[in-house]
Design a protein around this motif. Sequence first.
Motif, PDB file in Angstrom:
ATOM      1  N   TRP A 108       0.876  -1.114  -0.128  1.00 51.58           N
ATOM      2  CA  TRP A 108      -0.105   0.030  -0.007  1.00 51.58           C
ATOM      3  C   TRP A 108       0.955   1.523   0.034  1.00 51.58           C
ATOM      4  N   LYS A 109       1.972   1.087   0.808  1.00 44.67           N
ATOM      5  CA  LYS A 109       2.931   2.359   0.816  1.00 44.67           C
ATOM      6  C   LYS A 109       3.714   2.511  -0.431  1.00 44.67           C
ATOM      7  N   SER A 110       3.840   1.503  -1.228  1.00 51.45           N
ATOM      8  CA  SER A 110       4.740   1.540  -2.445  1.00 51.45           C
ATOM      9  C   SER A 110       3.933   1.619  -3.575  1.00 51.45           C
ATOM     10  N   TYR A 111       2.559   1.595  -3.620  1.00 55.50           N
ATOM     11  CA  TYR A 111       1.674   1.327  -4.569  1.00 55.50           C
ATOM     12  C   TYR A 111       1.245   2.801  -5.229  1.00 55.50           C
ATOM     13  N   SER A 112       1.149   3.109  -6.614  1.00 60.30           N
ATOM     14  CA  SER A 112       0.745   4.229  -6.983  1.00 60.30           C
ATOM     15  C   SER A 112      -0.023   3.927  -8.260  1.00 60.30           C
ATOM     16  N   LEU A 113      -1.192   4.532  -8.530  1.00 59.63           N
ATOM     17  CA  LEU A 113      -1.890   4.284  -9.737  1.00 59.63           C
ATOM     18  C   LEU A 113      -1.376   4.695 -10.862  1.00 59.63           C
ATOM     19  N   PRO A 114      -1.366   3.981 -12.031  1.00 60.04           N
ATOM     20  CA  PRO A 114      -0.717   4.533 -13.467  1.00 60.04           C
ATOM     21  C   PRO A 114      -1.238   5.678 -13.724  1.00 60.04           C
ATOM     22  N   ASN A 115      -0.713   6.582 -14.590  1.00 62.14           N
ATOM     23  CA  ASN A 115      -1.337   7.837 -15.224  1.00 62.14           C
ATOM     24  C   ASN A 115      -1.944   7.288 -16.390  1.00 62.14           C
ATOM     25  N   ASP A 116      -1.318   6.401 -17.240  1.00 66.76           N
ATOM     26  CA  ASP A 116      -2.056   5.955 -18.350  1.00 66.76           C
ATOM     27  C   ASP A 116      -1.763   4.385 -18.573  1.00 66.76           C
TER      28      ASP A 116
ATOM     29  N   SER B  43       4.261  -1.165 -19.452  1.00 68.68           N
ATOM     30  CA  SER B  43       3.764  -2.534 -19.266  1.00 68.68           C
ATOM     31  C   SER B  43       2.684  -2.660 -17.719  1.00 68.68           C
ATOM     32  N   ASP B  44       2.323  -1.540 -17.654  1.00 69.04           N
ATOM     33  CA  ASP B  44       1.459  -1.301 -16.350  1.00 69.04           C
ATOM     34  C   ASP B  44       0.366  -2.166 -16.479  1.00 69.04           C
ATOM     35  N   LEU B  45      -0.387  -2.482 -17.616  1.00 68.63           N
ATOM     36  CA  LEU B  45      -1.451  -3.032 -17.563  1.00 68.63           C
ATOM     37  C   LEU B  45      -1.301  -4.536 -17.375  1.00 68.63           C
ATOM     38  N   LEU B  46      -0.156  -5.025 -18.193  1.00 71.43           N
ATOM     39  CA  LEU B  46       0.291  -6.492 -18.145  1.00 71.43           C
ATOM     40  C   LEU B  46       0.704  -6.820 -16.807  1.00 71.43           C
ATOM     41  N   CYS B  47       1.574  -5.897 -16.233  1.00 70.04           N
ATOM     42  CA  CYS B  47       1.906  -6.316 -14.781  1.00 70.04           C
ATOM     43  C   CYS B  47       1.071  -6.418 -13.795  1.00 70.04           C
ATOM     44  N   HIS B  48      -0.544  -5.768 -14.037  1.00 64.02           N
ATOM     45  CA  HIS B  48      -1.384  -5.679 -13.038  1.00 64.02           C
ATOM     46  C   HIS B  48      -2.167  -7.105 -13.551  1.00 64.02           C
ATOM     47  N   THR B  49      -2.451  -7.349 -14.611  1.00 62.81           N
ATOM     48  CA  THR B  49      -2.964  -8.558 -15.076  1.00 62.81           C
ATOM     49  C   THR B  49      -2.258  -9.985 -14.559  1.00 62.81           C
ATOM     50  N   LEU B  50      -0.811  -9.856 -14.669  1.00 61.71           N
ATOM     51  CA  LEU B  50      -0.212 -11.023 -14.394  1.00 61.71           C
ATOM     52  C   LEU B  50      -0.075 -11.146 -12.590  1.00 61.71           C
ATOM     53  N   GLY B  51      -0.052  -9.976 -12.206  1.00 58.42           N
ATOM     54  CA  GLY B  51      -0.153  -9.814 -10.838  1.00 58.42           C
ATOM     55  C   GLY B  51      -1.574 -10.705 -10.054  1.00 58.42           C
TER      56      GLY B  51
ATOM     57  N   ALA C  13       2.938 -17.258  -4.564  1.00 59.05           N
ATOM     58  CA  ALA C  13       2.674 -16.512  -5.719  1.00 59.05           C
ATOM     59  C   ALA C  13       2.056 -15.158  -5.573  1.00 59.05           C
ATOM     60  N   ALA C  14       1.350 -14.953  -4.430  1.00 59.20           N
ATOM     61  CA  ALA C  14       0.704 -13.717  -4.505  1.00 59.20           C
ATOM     62  C   ALA C  14       1.616 -12.761  -4.280  1.00 59.20           C
ATOM     63  N   TRP C  15       2.835 -12.948  -3.302  1.00 56.46           N
ATOM     64  CA  TRP C  15       3.804 -11.949  -2.952  1.00 56.46           C
ATOM     65  C   TRP C  15       4.410 -11.381  -4.388  1.00 56.46           C
ATOM     66  N   PHE C  16       4.856 -12.404  -5.337  1.00 52.43           N
ATOM     67  CA  PHE C  16       5.442 -11.955  -6.667  1.00 52.43           C
ATOM     68  C   PHE C  16       4.407 -11.180  -7.281  1.00 52.43           C
ATOM     69  N   GLY C  17       3.035 -11.628  -7.108  1.00 52.82           N
ATOM     70  CA  GLY C  17       1.944 -10.800  -8.048  1.00 52.82           C
ATOM     71  C   GLY C  17       1.871  -9.402  -7.424  1.00 52.82           C
ATOM     72  N   LEU C  18       1.949  -9.468  -6.040  1.00 44.16           N
ATOM     73  CA  LEU C  18       1.969  -7.930  -5.434  1.00 44.16           C
ATOM     74  C   LEU C  18       3.092  -7.213  -5.934  1.00 44.16           C
ATOM     75  N   ALA C  19       4.481  -7.878  -6.038  1.00 42.52           N
ATOM     76  CA  ALA C  19       5.390  -7.172  -6.489  1.00 42.52           C
ATOM     77  C   ALA C  19       5.142  -6.671  -8.006  1.00 42.52           C
ATOM     78  N   LEU C  20       4.621  -7.404  -8.648  1.00 43.91           N
ATOM     79  CA  LEU C  20       4.531  -6.945 -10.189  1.00 43.91           C
ATOM     80  C   LEU C  20       3.329  -5.780 -10.038  1.00 43.91           C
ATOM     81  N   ILE C  21       2.401  -5.763  -9.039  1.00 42.04           N
ATOM     82  CA  ILE C  21       1.541  -5.104  -9.140  1.00 42.04           C
ATOM     83  C   ILE C  21       1.813  -3.536  -8.542  1.00 42.04           C
ATOM     84  N   SER C  22       2.751  -3.513  -7.620  1.00 41.46           N
ATOM     85  CA  SER C  22       3.404  -2.395  -7.039  1.00 41.46           C
ATOM     86  C   SER C  22       4.457  -1.782  -7.595  1.00 41.46           C
ATOM     87  N   GLY C  23       5.349  -2.618  -8.591  1.00 45.82           N
ATOM     88  CA  GLY C  23       6.415  -2.172  -9.268  1.00 45.82           C
ATOM     89  C   GLY C  23       7.394  -1.927  -8.299  1.00 45.82           C
ATOM     90  N   SER C  24       7.493  -2.485  -6.913  1.00 46.51           N
ATOM     91  CA  SER C  24       8.484  -1.801  -6.126  1.00 46.51           C
ATOM     92  C   SER C  24       9.498  -3.104  -5.886  1.00 46.51           C
TER      93      SER C  24
END
Length: 1042
Positions: free
Chosen positions: A571-579, A584-592, A647-658
């Motif tokens: 939560w502290k490291s996540y920020s919504l993409p602007n576009d 690859s934001d959409l791909l990372c969110h999907t895979l995550g 798997a969820a931890w790696f998925g959250l890493a993809l979503i947050s990009g942290s």
Amino acid sequence: MPGSQGFLRQRKANPVAVSRKQSKNAGTDSDKTEKGDVQASPTPAKGEEVVWGKTPDGQVFRVPTTHDVITTILNPSYKKSHLDLLNLGLLGLQLLIFYALPRHVSQVFFFLYFAFWRTAYDAGLGWVLTKQSKKKWIVKEVQRRGWLNAETRPEVRNWIRKQLQDKMGKDYSFDELPIEYNAWLLFRQLVDVILVNDFLSYCMFAFSCFRIPDGLSFGTHVIRWLAGIALIGFNLWVKTEAHDVVKDYGWYWGDCFFQRGNLVFDGVFELAPHPMYSVGYAGYYGLSLISGSYKVLFVSLAAHAAQFAFLIFFENPHIERNYGQKKAIAQRVRIRSNSAGAGPSSSSAGAVPEVADDHGIESSTPAITEGDTATTETDLETETEVEEDVQAVDLGLPNATKPSSTIKLNKQSRHQPQHSIASTMSSNADSIHRQKKRKVLSQHDLLSKYFRRDTITLRNLDVLRATDCMLVLVITYAAAMALVPTLSTRASLVLHFLHALTWVFIHYVGLGQLLRAQSENKFLVRHFLKNYHYPEKDVGQGPIIEAFTNWKAIYNMSMCMTYVSCLGLVWKSYSLPNDWSVGSDLLCHTLGTILVGLHIWATMESYEVLGVFGWFFGDFFMEEFPANLEYTGIYRYLNNPEAMGGAAWFGLALISGSKLVLSLAVVKHLANWWFLTNVENPHMRKLYGESLRKDAGFVKVIKNVASKNAKMWESRADKHVPSELKRVVTEVKGTFDKVLEETEKAVEDFIAKSGPKFSEVMQDTKVLLQQSRERLVITRVANDISEYDPSKYHVSIVPSSNTRTRAFHLGEPITVRWQAPHKHSRKDWIGLYRVGANKPLPMGMWLPVHNEEWDGDVPLGLERTPSQSQEAEYGTVTFKGNTLPWLVGRYEIRYHHDGKYNVMSLDGPLEIYVDKPSETSFQAVHPSLIPLSCKPSTTAPKAASLSALESETGGDEGALGAAAADAGGVGQEQEQEQEDRDPDDFTFWSERQAKRICAAIKQVFDVDYAPEVVVADANLTALANRILASKELLSGRPPNPG
């Protein structure tokens, strides 16, 4: 000035000295005193009250009349002793200095002068009175210096005689009164000098600091003065009333010197605790108000604190020594009804509740003689109903009117003593007697039932108990929220990462270590079995159930905190993409999201197969469940689907990009792999053995596919590879296989042969380290050792009265004879050592040669004039109670010189042993506990029981008598109570006694208990059954639920 506790009025002084009204015949009064030497004294005037005193050696005398210090000093009609004149001179000198010195100088002078007299009071008198209270030091010093001896110091004696006679009345006779009383009168003179100068120096300091505070209204000044005057008046009233209650005898600590009458603390002593030390110093604060000075206030607080220190370090211990009665910390006493005056109709309503025995028969806890009937295990598992006709006898029992009764024998533990059916039906009298001898309800049992090491603030904290673990967690987070300052964004991210990382290690590594210890040696079960008391019928199952219950709560909390801390970092490291369409934001969110979903599915599938039993690792705790493996559900494809839980931890890493979340996912995956490799898989192999499959379905399919592809590539390679090269490869492969096989066999043989030797080396190393630590102690040695001949010193161990050898049962007193030259140091001492050690055993395993000349571990420094007619001196010392080592082993005795470590003589070795039962049965365990619990028995070493009994009571005669009564000697007033008690009950007088019993049980039975568990049992039969159930529980066999 001395004070006393408010509850002292409920204590009576020693009845040998009582206040009496004078009869017409003085000789009759003397006859009415206790036995002892009665000193003659002048006949008192008619109607005068006669007070009798008694010295420690039993000499009875009439106490003369004394006068208070104000009267003797300020009343001109009373003669003044030299010390009175000195006192008046010091008081006058203070007044002259106060008027002569400037104000700022007098403040410093009187502050230091008051500090001197306050120190003389609280520290000086406290030290002197403590030594007098313990060892009669003042009286012994007067005797040693010969101040009252007409032959050795006639001038000093005559001077003291004149000083005391001038102060006392006509009923005082210096020559006829004992030395204790005259020493007390002499001590009073010193006390008067200190008390009066202490008071006046404080007043002079307060007057020198007097000022009128600025900025206060006239009304405030009036209130300040009135309050100050009221406090001073209240102070004077408290002191006056207290003196009227305790008289000069209590005011000047006369009970340190002799006994005199009953001290009844009423009046002002019911106003507040320790009134002469608490509210009796209200005048300090009244004078602080009047002087208007913070200097006076702070000095008053310091002086009052010093007075409380005097109370804590001298007064209270002295009161406890003289008037206190040692109380047992655990004793079964029947709870009796308060409705003593109730009529017959209310007898049943006010009856004392009685507890039926745990095994279905209402009887007392069986003694060892009741457990001789052999019963097979098959019989124990059978419920038997025996119909017997019992003639109704009117004993006031509720069921006595029934012509017959049914006794049901429930299932019992195999170690529980049994009653045979024949003995049950032997006679009507025996049946009714057993019904009458019920297990009575006691406060001790109620406390053990409802209170089990409960956490009070942070006392008794046990982090393996779920509630305590959560308490620590709440306190830690609350403190962290208050202490952590405002952080930058980067610092906040790092803090959340460390927080999540901590919970990962706690969950996988910390709890993993707990589970591994539980798998290897039942660590958690042992912990609860050791530290918590369970009813006798629940010893077999109680520790397992409680350990597993607390484990479930801690594991679930840790797992939740692991996920919550990770989500906090995300939560502290996540920020919504602007576009969303860029990068690859959409791909990372999907895979995550897919990985998170996979995690949730794998977890739900795992729980579906494992159930609640497997989810909480129930097979680490409970052995009743069948050990069957069924590979169904997700376990059909994977051996450890928990790995997919990451798997969820790696998925959250993809979503947050942290990168921090990715690092946390990697660490979590490695920690989970460590848990599976070092905790779960070894336990599964231990539990299921050969039935545990090596490859899961998924791995097996992949291996088959890989094998087929390998064979296909190998067949294709055969067409292109020369035959010579193939032969070389085959030979090299065979050579490597042979080398690996031989190496593996050699290593296994080495480990098998060296394992016992390694264990032996480790044990020897521990012993050597312990001995080397004891040998490397830097000890003090005497410088005058050349003046003494060691050959004239000798110590010898008196053989045991039980074994007739130097083998002593654990707790049995050890007597040592010693011989030394007549001029030997009075500070010589004898120590008890392990063989070869250079350090005495801890907890005071030593004794002075002349115990009466020591105050604890400090020599009093008394000297004795050497005699030429006696070349040697003999004596004995006895190690018993707390001076004994309560550990089996080999020991030796050493005679040391002058309070130092020079060894003049040595004797040994001696052996301390315990009798281990030959078999694990109630008939064998019960007798072996008797000498460890100081219960007298014909089969137990009597000396060991008496030694333990004396050590429990601290040598106090009253407590020792009470303990002896509990152990077997019963007074008339205790007969009824003794009939209600089980003969196997015993009393605990101190926690040290319980610790000794726990240490002995550990050595004899290899079962570890906390002192609270043994105290809660306080019964030999219950303790024996607890040990048997514990041995069965820890042996690996399923516990008997009965």
